[in-house]
Design a protein around this motif. Structure first.
Motif, short mmCIF file in Angstrom:
data_model
loop_
_atom_site.label_atom_id
_atom_site.label_comp_id
_atom_site.label_asym_id
_atom_site.label_seq_id
_atom_site.Cartn_x
_atom_site.Cartn_y
_atom_site.Cartn_z
N ARG A 244 33.95 37.47 30.03
CA ARG A 244 34.69 38.45 30.84
C ARG A 244 34.14 38.52 32.26
O ARG A 244 34.90 38.71 33.21
CB ARG A 244 34.65 39.82 30.16
N ALA A 245 32.83 38.39 32.40
CA ALA A 245 32.25 38.39 33.74
C ALA A 245 32.78 37.22 34.56
O ALA A 245 33.11 37.36 35.75
CB ALA A 245 30.73 38.33 33.65
N ALA A 246 32.87 36.04 33.94
CA ALA A 246 33.40 34.87 34.63
C ALA A 246 34.83 35.09 35.07
O ALA A 246 35.21 34.75 36.21
CB ALA A 246 33.30 33.64 33.72
N ALA A 247 35.65 35.67 34.19
CA ALA A 247 37.04 35.94 34.54
C ALA A 247 37.14 36.98 35.64
O ALA A 247 37.98 36.88 36.55
CB ALA A 247 37.81 36.41 33.30
N ALA A 248 36.29 37.99 35.59
CA ALA A 248 36.31 39.05 36.59
C ALA A 248 35.86 38.55 37.96
O ALA A 248 36.43 38.92 38.99
CB ALA A 248 35.43 40.21 36.14
N ILE A 249 34.84 37.71 37.98
CA ILE A 249 34.38 37.12 39.25
C ILE A 249 35.48 36.26 39.85
O ILE A 249 35.73 36.29 41.06
CB ILE A 249 33.10 36.30 39.03
N GLU A 250 36.13 35.47 39.02
CA GLU A 250 37.23 34.63 39.52
C GLU A 250 38.34 35.49 40.11
O GLU A 250 38.87 35.20 41.19
CB GLU A 250 37.79 33.76 38.39
#
Length: 240
Positions: free
Chosen positions: A21-27
């Protein structure tokens, strides 16, 4: 505050869901983070972090981490190797120290999570020589960790504790706007750094909000924690 009748297990799957989820949020927030950095820094914070977390996802997709610590260690090592500037070493070391604090346990609890984030904060303070009020990611992470430790000491339910953590991080990031930077490239601007939110503090909020989102999803649907994009941290996701 968000409450749940059953707290999720803080196991390897949960920590993988957090990083996913962090990766998706950063993107999703890449442009805003880059614009924040363009105002007082190199203008590449969002782009660099997005590249780094994309690399993390490739690693996690091709490995089978045994423990929460392994997930965080792989995340940290990949960020150090993939992210340029100061943010790669800072975030990378923070995740690795958090993993070390968890040890080899297959599952942790709220006090264990708080101790891991405490270790991450200590690593960032040491590596970046940053103090509260320097206009860095510490200004978001320090109050967040303090709120989580306070919640853990009071045996606060997990989702309430994480919600308090995110609230504190957001308030800390907003508090960097009137500050004059004392560290990093932003410090070269002197008084001109005033009036801008620190990009590292902003990305810290994004990553910690992803932690809360993963917990909300896991509590509401055990299959939804590792899927879907970020939420606002206050509403339960619709699930798969």
């Amino acid at each position: 505050m968000t409450t749940s009748p059953a707290a999720p297990a803080l196991d390897t799957a949960f920590f993988t869901a957090w990083i996913t989820r962090a990766a998706a949020a950063i993107e999703a927030d890449r442009v805003r983070l880059t614009e924040l950095d363009a105002a007082i820094g190199d203008g590449d914070h969002g782009t660099n972090l997005d590249r780094g977390f994309a690399g993390v996802m490739r690693v996690l997709d091709t490995t089978s981490p045994r423990t929460p610590a392994t997930v965080l260690s792989l995340t940290g090592t990949t960020l150090i190797s993939k992210v340029g500037g100061a943010s790669g070493p800072l975030y990378g070391t923070a995740f690795r120290r958090a993993g070390s604090a968890l040890g080899d346990t297959p599952e942790t609890d709220l006090p264990g999570l708080a101790a891991a984030l405490d270790a991450a904060l200590a690593a960032i303070r040491k590596l970046g020589a940053a103090r509260d009020g320097d206009k860095t990611m510490v200004d978001a992470l320090a109050p967040a960790v303090a709120a989580l430790n306070d919640a853990a000491s009071k045996a606060t339910p997990l989702l309430d504790a994480l919600s308090a953590m995110v609230d504190a991080a957001r308030a800390g990031a907003e508090a960097t706007i009137p500050m004059q930077a004392s560290k990093g490239r932003a410090s070269y601007l002197g008084p001109r750094s005033i009036g801008h939110e620190d990009p590292g503090a902003a990305s810290t909020v994004v990553i910690l909000t992803a932690l809360l989102d993963a917990a909300i999803a896991a509590a509401s649907d055990g299959h939804s924690a590792a899927s879907g994009g970020p939420t606002d941290g206050r509403e339960e996701p619709s699930g798969d």
